[in-house]
Design an enzyme around this catalytic site. Structure first.
Site, PDB file in Angstrom:
ATOM      1  N   CYS A 102      -3.339   8.351  -0.568  1.00  0.00           N
ATOM      2  CA  CYS A 102      -3.200   7.722   0.750  1.00  0.00           C
ATOM      3  C   CYS A 102      -1.848   8.062   1.372  1.00  0.00           C
ATOM      4  CB  CYS A 102      -3.364   6.211   0.602  1.00  0.00           C
ATOM      5  SG  CYS A 102      -3.051   5.328   2.137  1.00  0.00           S
TER       6      CYS A 102
ATOM      7  N   CYS B  70      -0.094   5.151   3.128  1.00  0.00           N
ATOM      8  CA  CYS B  70       0.522   4.186   2.209  1.00  0.00           C
ATOM      9  C   CYS B  70       1.798   4.749   1.586  1.00  0.00           C
ATOM     10  CB  CYS B  70      -0.425   3.827   1.063  1.00  0.00           C
ATOM     11  SG  CYS B  70      -2.132   3.602   1.544  1.00  0.00           S
ATOM     12  N   ASP B  71       1.770   6.016   1.162  1.00  0.00           N
ATOM     13  CA  ASP B  71       2.844   6.543   0.312  1.00  0.00           C
ATOM     14  C   ASP B  71       3.693   7.640   0.961  1.00  0.00           C
ATOM     15  OD1 ASP B  71       1.875   4.865  -1.685  1.00  0.00           O
ATOM     16  OD2 ASP B  71       0.488   6.383  -2.425  1.00  0.00           O
TER      17      ASP B  71
END
Ligand code: NAP
Length: 296
Positions: free
Chosen positions: A130, A133-134
């Site tokens: 993701c 997200c990261d």
């Protein structure tokens, strides 16, 4: 209760909006605190009618606000089991059980693993599924994105704005992703595309340092974002309704499954196009079918 909707993504929330307007008694159950898992992991959406460009989180927040404004009853609870009973379904969560005459299951889909050496070992230590997200952790660094579909290209475009260099590695000589996205990617200066390339191994010490391709080439990288497709979250209904060889629940546009009273909507349904707009469309159709069923 007339209906339980399981899942709070685009399909589930649209179903909730239609259910509110139909006047039936229903409840939406969703396990994630944020609701709408795939949308929350999507940076920008440019093909949802009415919005030239909108963030995934912003769109799901609007869906939720819309459902709430209509008074949709929603509960944060992970469904553990769905069982067919006389005249309906028993839905069990960790804390309680519900009975409903019908169910709309909107379980969605999750990322697929690549299955190469080092993937598990470096998960969370350089391997991610993701970018939204990261991606932040790779600011100014070099990353690889694996895959050639819409997700891979969308993630690569997102990462190109954060990272110094993005290497996109795909196994064929052409992308599966939409042409407009691919054109954008090809025009992005800090993106290098490796066609006809596959990963053999992800290597490093504590953290990822490089990937090795099956032709022996080695590509230095700080992160590996894997985007090689999705797999349906259909296990809760797999014993109740027919699924296809890939695990998607078999249902036509009316969202009726082989199990009477059980409907499916969104990415978990067998269909040719998985987009936010088709998930919403399913949510609306599923409620129409459920209401017809309840009136029978
Ligand atoms: P996808 O469309 O199934 O694409 C998967 C990609 O991964 C393909 O390029 C595939 O290669 C590659 N792949 C699969 N297994 C692999 C392996 N073992 N090794 C190397 N490469 C492998 O999946 P997705 O991109 O996650 O998209 C899922 C659905 O969501 C699609 O319906 C997509 O349209 C939709 N989506 C839409 C948007 C948008 O509209 N903005 C954004 C994200 C997702 P091959 O092409 O060679 O099979």
């Amino acid at each position: 209760m007339d209906l339980i909707i399981i899942g709070g993504g685009a399909a589930g929330l649209t179903a909730a909006i239609y259910a509110c307007r139909s006047g039936i008694e229903f409840l939406l159950l969703d396990s994630s605190s944020s609701m709408g898992s795939q949308l929350t992991q999507t940076d920008e959406i440019e093909n949802y009618t009415g919005f030239e460009k909108i963030g995934g989180m912003e769109l799901i927040t609007k869906f939720r606000a819309h459902a709430k404004a209509l008074g949709a009853p929603m509960k944060n609870a992970a469904v553990k089991q769905i069982a067919k009973t006389d005249g309906g379904f028993e839905i069990t969560t960790a804390k309680e059980s519900f009975f409903a005459k019908s169910v709309i299951f909107c379980g969605g889909a999750s990322h697929r693993e690549l299955g190469v050496k080092g993937e598990k070992e470096f998960s969370g230590k350089g391997v991610s599924y993701c970018a939204v997200c990261d991606g932040f952790f790779y600011r100014g660094k070099t990353v690889c994105v694996i895959g050639g579909g819409d997700t891979a290209v969308t993630e690569a475009l997102y990462l190109s704005k954060i990272c110094a260099k993005v290497n996109v590695i795909l196994r064929r000589d052409k992308f599966r992703a939409q042409g407009a996205l691919v054109k954008k990617l090809e025009e992005t200066a800090n993106v290098e595309i490796f066609y006809k390339s596959q990963l053999a191994e992800i290597c490093g010490n504590n953290l990822v340092e490089r990937v090795v391709l099956t032709d022996g080439r080695s590509v230095e990288t700080n992160g590996v974002f894997i985007a090689v497709g999705i797999t349906p979250n259909s296990s809760l209904v797999a014993d109740l309704a027919e699924t296809n060889a890939s695990g998607y629940v078999v249902a036509d546009e009316d969202c009726k499954t082989s199990c009477e009273g059980l409907f499916v909507a969104g990415d978990v349904r067998q269909k040719p196009l998985r987009q936010v707009i088709t998930a919403c469309s399913d949510g609306a159709n599923a409620v129409t079918s459920a209401v017809d069923f309840l009136n029978e």
